[in-house]
Structure formats: C-alpha cells, structure tokens
Design a protein around this motif. Structure first.
Motif, PDB file in Angstrom:
ATOM      1  N   LYS A 114      -8.648  -5.378   2.183  1.00  0.00           N
ATOM      2  CA  LYS A 114      -8.802  -6.242   3.299  1.00  0.00           C
ATOM      3  C   LYS A 114      -8.982  -5.531   4.629  1.00  0.00           C
ATOM      4  O   LYS A 114      -8.150  -4.435   4.946  1.00  0.00           O
ATOM      5  CB  LYS A 114      -7.419  -7.134   3.283  1.00  0.00           C
ATOM      6  CG  LYS A 114      -7.487  -8.194   4.279  1.00  0.00           C
ATOM      7  CD  LYS A 114      -6.266  -8.896   4.070  1.00  0.00           C
ATOM      8  CE  LYS A 114      -5.993 -10.153   5.001  1.00  0.00           C
ATOM      9  NZ  LYS A 114      -4.807 -10.990   4.809  1.00  0.00           N
ATOM     10  N   ASN A 115      -9.987  -6.074   5.075  1.00  0.00           N
ATOM     11  CA  ASN A 115     -10.477  -5.317   6.481  1.00  0.00           C
ATOM     12  C   ASN A 115      -9.496  -5.600   7.539  1.00  0.00           C
ATOM     13  O   ASN A 115      -8.958  -4.960   8.307  1.00  0.00           O
ATOM     14  CB  ASN A 115     -11.853  -5.747   6.747  1.00  0.00           C
ATOM     15  CG  ASN A 115     -12.503  -5.109   8.166  1.00  0.00           C
ATOM     16  OD1 ASN A 115     -12.269  -3.771   8.278  1.00  0.00           O
ATOM     17  ND2 ASN A 115     -12.591  -5.901   9.095  1.00  0.00           N
ATOM     18  N   MET A 116      -9.543  -7.011   7.721  1.00  0.00           N
ATOM     19  CA  MET A 116      -8.529  -7.489   8.867  1.00  0.00           C
ATOM     20  C   MET A 116      -7.157  -7.908   8.489  1.00  0.00           C
ATOM     21  O   MET A 116      -7.160  -8.715   7.623  1.00  0.00           O
ATOM     22  CB  MET A 116      -9.255  -8.560   9.721  1.00  0.00           C
ATOM     23  CG  MET A 116      -8.982  -9.051  11.244  1.00  0.00           C
ATOM     24  SD  MET A 116      -9.126  -7.755  12.312  1.00  0.00           S
ATOM     25  CE  MET A 116      -8.091  -8.262  13.563  1.00  0.00           C
ATOM     26  N   PRO A 117      -5.977  -7.176   9.179  1.00  0.00           N
ATOM     27  CA  PRO A 117      -5.914  -6.369  10.446  1.00  0.00           C
ATOM     28  C   PRO A 117      -5.843  -5.024   9.754  1.00  0.00           C
ATOM     29  O   PRO A 117      -5.653  -4.085  10.544  1.00  0.00           O
ATOM     30  CB  PRO A 117      -4.817  -6.752  10.912  1.00  0.00           C
ATOM     31  CG  PRO A 117      -3.939  -7.040   9.848  1.00  0.00           C
ATOM     32  CD  PRO A 117      -4.694  -7.886   8.759  1.00  0.00           C
ATOM     33  N   TYR A 118      -5.882  -4.778   8.575  1.00  0.00           N
ATOM     34  CA  TYR A 118      -5.499  -3.197   8.262  1.00  0.00           C
ATOM     35  C   TYR A 118      -6.573  -2.021   8.407  1.00  0.00           C
ATOM     36  O   TYR A 118      -6.292  -1.027   8.484  1.00  0.00           O
ATOM     37  CB  TYR A 118      -5.175  -3.100   6.743  1.00  0.00           C
ATOM     38  CG  TYR A 118      -4.202  -4.229   6.425  1.00  0.00           C
ATOM     39  CD1 TYR A 118      -3.125  -4.423   7.020  1.00  0.00           C
ATOM     40  CD2 TYR A 118      -4.455  -5.472   5.583  1.00  0.00           C
ATOM     41  CE1 TYR A 118      -1.832  -5.283   6.739  1.00  0.00           C
ATOM     42  CE2 TYR A 118      -3.331  -6.356   5.349  1.00  0.00           C
ATOM     43  CZ  TYR A 118      -2.278  -6.326   6.115  1.00  0.00           C
ATOM     44  OH  TYR A 118      -1.368  -7.196   5.649  1.00  0.00           O
ATOM     45  N   LYS A 119      -7.960  -2.617   8.261  1.00  0.00           N
ATOM     46  CA  LYS A 119      -8.853  -1.475   8.762  1.00  0.00           C
ATOM     47  C   LYS A 119      -9.866  -1.537   9.878  1.00  0.00           C
ATOM     48  O   LYS A 119     -10.382  -0.655  10.198  1.00  0.00           O
ATOM     49  CB  LYS A 119      -9.717  -1.301   7.291  1.00  0.00           C
ATOM     50  CG  LYS A 119      -8.985  -1.281   6.024  1.00  0.00           C
ATOM     51  CD  LYS A 119      -9.796  -1.412   4.831  1.00  0.00           C
ATOM     52  CE  LYS A 119     -10.678  -0.472   4.580  1.00  0.00           C
ATOM     53  NZ  LYS A 119     -11.183  -0.659   2.991  1.00  0.00           N
ATOM     54  N   GLN A 120      -9.862  -2.849  10.422  1.00  0.00           N
ATOM     55  CA  GLN A 120     -10.848  -2.976  11.379  1.00  0.00           C
ATOM     56  C   GLN A 120     -10.765  -1.913  12.533  1.00  0.00           C
ATOM     57  O   GLN A 120      -9.584  -1.736  13.391  1.00  0.00           O
ATOM     58  CB  GLN A 120     -10.549  -4.343  11.966  1.00  0.00           C
ATOM     59  CG  GLN A 120     -11.259  -4.957  13.064  1.00  0.00           C
ATOM     60  CD  GLN A 120     -12.872  -4.966  12.818  1.00  0.00           C
ATOM     61  OE1 GLN A 120     -13.106  -5.405  11.712  1.00  0.00           O
ATOM     62  NE2 GLN A 120     -13.733  -4.539  13.512  1.00  0.00           N
ATOM     63  N   GLY A 121     -11.840  -1.387  12.987  1.00  0.00           N
ATOM     64  CA  GLY A 121     -11.889  -0.284  13.812  1.00  0.00           C
ATOM     65  C   GLY A 121     -11.197   0.831  13.866  1.00  0.00           C
ATOM     66  O   GLY A 121     -11.184   1.992  14.487  1.00  0.00           O
ATOM     67  N   PHE A 122     -10.799   1.264  12.528  1.00  0.00           N
ATOM     68  CA  PHE A 122      -9.911   2.330  12.403  1.00  0.00           C
ATOM     69  C   PHE A 122     -10.695   3.412  11.429  1.00  0.00           C
ATOM     70  O   PHE A 122     -10.379   4.648  11.204  1.00  0.00           O
ATOM     71  CB  PHE A 122      -8.558   2.145  11.447  1.00  0.00           C
ATOM     72  CG  PHE A 122      -7.653   1.435  12.419  1.00  0.00           C
ATOM     73  CD1 PHE A 122      -7.555   1.641  13.756  1.00  0.00           C
ATOM     74  CD2 PHE A 122      -6.796   0.315  11.831  1.00  0.00           C
ATOM     75  CE1 PHE A 122      -6.564   0.819  14.453  1.00  0.00           C
ATOM     76  CE2 PHE A 122      -6.019  -0.408  12.593  1.00  0.00           C
ATOM     77  CZ  PHE A 122      -5.872  -0.015  13.739  1.00  0.00           C
ATOM     78  N   GLY A 123     -11.913   3.332  11.364  1.00  0.00           N
ATOM     79  CA  GLY A 123     -12.945   4.152  10.517  1.00  0.00           C
ATOM     80  C   GLY A 123     -13.216   5.364  11.237  1.00  0.00           C
ATOM     81  O   GLY A 123     -12.747   5.264  12.518  1.00  0.00           O
ATOM     82  N   PRO A 124     -13.730   6.347  10.641  1.00  0.00           N
ATOM     83  CA  PRO A 124     -14.426   6.339   9.165  1.00  0.00           C
ATOM     84  C   PRO A 124     -13.190   6.592   8.411  1.00  0.00           C
ATOM     85  O   PRO A 124     -12.355   7.126   8.554  1.00  0.00           O
ATOM     86  CB  PRO A 124     -15.318   7.407   9.456  1.00  0.00           C
ATOM     87  CG  PRO A 124     -15.061   8.323  10.257  1.00  0.00           C
ATOM     88  CD  PRO A 124     -14.373   7.502  11.334  1.00  0.00           C
ATOM     89  N   TYR A 125     -13.461   6.046   7.055  1.00  0.00           N
ATOM     90  CA  TYR A 125     -12.365   6.085   5.992  1.00  0.00           C
ATOM     91  C   TYR A 125     -12.663   7.170   5.170  1.00  0.00           C
ATOM     92  O   TYR A 125     -13.459   8.191   5.166  1.00  0.00           O
ATOM     93  CB  TYR A 125     -12.601   4.826   5.065  1.00  0.00           C
ATOM     94  CG  TYR A 125     -12.390   3.769   6.250  1.00  0.00           C
ATOM     95  CD1 TYR A 125     -11.425   3.447   6.917  1.00  0.00           C
ATOM     96  CD2 TYR A 125     -13.482   2.818   6.313  1.00  0.00           C
ATOM     97  CE1 TYR A 125     -11.242   2.270   7.762  1.00  0.00           C
ATOM     98  CE2 TYR A 125     -13.454   1.774   7.159  1.00  0.00           C
ATOM     99  CZ  TYR A 125     -12.409   1.425   7.757  1.00  0.00           C
ATOM    100  OH  TYR A 125     -12.313   0.482   8.688  1.00  0.00           O
TER     101      TYR A 125
END
Length: 448
Positions: free
Chosen positions: A173-184
């Motif tokens: 799930k992208n939002m809220p867990y990944k949004q804007g925190f990349g690169p992965y």
C-alpha cells in the motif's frame, strides 16, 4: 464461553460514557500532542488512556470504552495480565538491561526455546530476538539472502510488512506507508494474492498461484529468489484470508526451488486466529516465521525463528542489536505464553470467532453496504462497498468507525482501498462486552 478479565484490581468491565468522545481532558492533551509530536504520527481515536485491561480502555475523562483493537493485535492476553505484570515487576527490580550480546541472561534463551518448540514443524530450529515486527522481517530476509546466496525477495499484493526501507518496499500500500519516501530497496518483486472477494476468476487459489509462479519463473527466475514472504492472513491489507490451497501451492513451489518460505505472523500469531499460528490452518511449515505484536503483552519484542541450518549459516556478529531481547520484554513474553496456555486462549479465540462471524454475516444479509465478511478466530473484518457493486466504499468505513468511537467502541479501519473495518478484541474480553460491542457496530452500520 466466559473468561477471566485482566485489568488490575477494581477495573470494572463495562462501557461507561461520562463525557463526549473525546472528552475535555483528552482534547487538552491532544493539543499538547500536536505541538510536540510530528503530524505524521497519526491517531485513530484521540482519547488518552489512563488504565486498560480485559475488554476496556479507560481515558483521562473517566470514560470506559470497549476495545475491539487490542493495540493492533498486541494485547491478546489483555493489558495487565497478572503473570505478565508479576514477571515484569520482578525483572525491573533485578536489572533492566545488559545487552544479550555482551552478557547474556536466561530469559532470552527461555523465550527462544519456547518459540522453537511451539512454532510449526518438528525440525531443529533457532530463534533470535529483536525489537519490532519490521526488524524481524528485515532480519529474516538477511538470513535468507545469506543462506541462499540469492538476491531477490517476493512479496504479495495487499501485504504489509513494516515501515523501514526494506519492509516499506515489501509493503504493497502506497498511502500512507510509502508516499514520498522512495527510492525503495532493490530486488523486491510483488505477486498477486488469492483474494477471494476480488479475484476475477472462479478457481481463485489455482489461478492466483499459477499466475504468481509463472511471473516468478519468467520475470525473476526461481534460481534468483532468496525468499518468498507472505502473511497467512493479510493484516493491514484488509484481513484477506487467501483462498484455500493457495498458501500450500506457494510453499511447495518454494521447497522445489530452494526458496526460503517466510511466514509473517506478526499480526496473526499467538492465538489470535484460533490457532497458535495462522499458517497451521493449512498445515504450512515455514522455513522462517516472524513474530511480534502479541508476543509480549505490549512490551517491544519480536522474534525470527527458522530452520537451524538457515539460521546457523550467518557468521558470528551478523545478527543482533543493542536492545534485542530486552530482559523485561522477555519476562513479559514468558508471562504471555503461560497465560495463553493456562487460560486456553487458543480455544477462546475460536469461541470469539464463533460469536462474531455469524453476527457479521447477519449484518451482511441485511445491508448491501457490506460486500464481504471474513477472518478467523478473533481476527475478523467487514469490507464496505457501494451497494449493488464491489466498488470500495472508504467513506462508509470511516463514518461507521466514527459512530462506533462516539458510542465508546474502539474499532480500526484497514484495507488497500481503506474500506475495511477490522476487529481484534482482546482474547480475554468478557462475553457481555463482546455482545455489547457488536450491538453498537450493528447500530452504526444500520445508520450509515
């Protein structure tokens, strides 16, 4: 079935509302929170808890709320189980820390022995302890990569594995867990999950497994895959119970290709689903199992348990951490395991499911807004849709949760589409509170 409610002396097992929710003292504390804590640390229900136990949370204003969240499946044995309290108090008086890697202590070893004994499979195992579920997952992948000499890791749609760089990458799930925190993190690949309610075909398990195996074989190469990691029931993804047959097929594929099968039992473990571990439902024996949440009654602890040959492949000093297996948390874990066994909480979880699932299915029959009812034991959920369709209805989930909160029932939302209400009552919740909580939920659904 009734059970013993733990909440410390004199904590009444009742819902009691003396102010609006949240009350004035909680609102005052929440304003302090907003000026001291980053906005990124969200809050589901801004009531500040002062006592908790059995099936209730008591807030700063004196309201007593029914708990259908268990701190996200953490307080399975309650918030103040006597055996946990006693062990923790005794340990704090003796010492709080030495660092197990410097000067060890028996309780760490005892927890590892217990986990080696109770996790699925009768093969020789090793366990080491860390602080959180995400840390356990990171370490399980480290072990798998080193033991196999391979780089790739396969995760699944709707999976949740944590918020650190690697585990955030594994999370779907992208939002809220990944949004804007990349690169992965590199070398992480995602495969389809056998999601019965939303799979387009009829043979869900067979089709989803075949598709996943085909993609692994063609796009990655099985010989390049160190590990496949999966939650036996997807937690944050919406309490999705994979179609029967899917997990065994994936496990067989792993075994045939030298891939480490990792069961992420962080939310499903420690009696939550009506078995000690959810993968037991289909006889899955993982190569590595990660546990946390319910392991220590609310103290920070997590574990990685795996086949001895995999775990022992790591060089000395390659695993560890300053706080991993803190002695106070280890004593809490031993108290949790004693409580589960002595109070029959595996059976109690099944009994809770036997009450909840029929009530939830009855609601589904009455209201088209409930598209699916699912779960096992004391881990159940409803998926909310636009009536007459399967279109996700996150607004309805949010509104029902809001109405439950106002009536003094703590419920949590979940799901890739934000349209699932998940229910995780403590396994020691009294029957009358379970019934009352379901009645509040039914009223909220009928109003929405």
């Amino acid at each position: 079935m009734t059970t013993t409610a733990h909440g410390g002396p004199g904590l009444p097992q009742e819902r009691r509302l003396v102010t609006e929710i949240p009350g004035p003292k909680s609102r005052e504390m929440f304003s302090r929170k907003q000026s001291a804590v980053p906005a990124g640390v969200g809050t589901t229900l801004p009531v500040f808890v002062t006592k908790a136990g059995g099936g209730v949370l008591v807030d700063a204003d004196g309201n007593s709320l029914i708990d259908f969240g268990s701190g996200i499946a953490v307080t399975n044995v309650g918030n103040a189980a006597p055996k946990v309290v006693e062990r923790v108090q005794n340990q704090v008086a003796d010492f709080t820390h030495t660092c197990f890697m410097i000067t060890p202590y028996e309780s760490y070893v005892a927890v590892c022995e217990k986990l080696n004994a109770i996790t699925p499979g009768d093969h020789e195992k090793r366990t080491f302890l860390v602080n959180s579920g995400a840390e356990a997952v990171e370490n399980a992948v480290k072990v798998a990569r080193l033991a196999t000499g391979r780089p790739a890791v396969v995760a699944f749609d709707h999976g949740y594995h944590g918020r650190t760089l690697l585990t955030m990458t594994l999370t779907a799930k992208n939002m809220p867990y990944k949004q804007g925190f990349g690169p992965y993190a590199p070398e992480v690949y995602r495969m389809p999950l056998a999601y019965p309610y939303r799979w387009p075909g009829e043979n869900v398990a067979e089709e989803a497994a075949a598709q996943a195996i085909d993609q692994i074989t063609k796009q990655i190469g099985a010989e390049n895959v160190a590990a496949v990691i999966i939650e036996p029931i997807a937690g944050e993804g919406g309490f999705i119970v994979p179609a029967k047959g899917f997990l065994p097929r994936i496990a067989e594929f792993c075994k045939a290709n030298g891939i480490v099968f990792i069961a992420d039992e962080i939310q499903t473990g420690f009696a939550r689903t009506g078995q000690m571990f959810a993968c037991e439902d289909e006889g899955i024996v993982p190569d590595i199992i990660t546990t946390a949440k319910g392991i220590a009654g609310g103290l920070p602890l997590a574990a990685v348990t795996g086949r001895a040959e995999l775990m022992d492949a790591v060089h000395a000093g390659g695993l560890g951490g300053t706080y991993g297996g803190n002695p106070v948390a280890c004593e809490a874990a031993l108290g949790v395991l004693e409580t589960i066994e002595e109070e029959g909480l595996v059976e109690r979880a099944r009994a809770i499911g036997d009450v909840m699932l029929p009530r939830l299915r009855g609601l589904q029959e009455r209201f088209g807004i409930i598209g699916d009812v699912r779960g096992r034991g004391a881990m159940t959920a409803i998926e909310l849709v636009v009536p007459g369709t399967k279109d996700p209805n996150p607004a309805a989930a949010s509104e029902i949760a809001k109405r439950c909160h106002a009536e003094g029932l703590v419920v949590l939302t979940a799901g890739t589409y934000g349209n699932v209400l998940r229910f995780l009552p403590p396994l020691v919740i009294p029957d009358h509170l379970l019934d009352e909580g379901l009645t509040i939920l039914e009223k909220a659904v009928s109003e929405v």
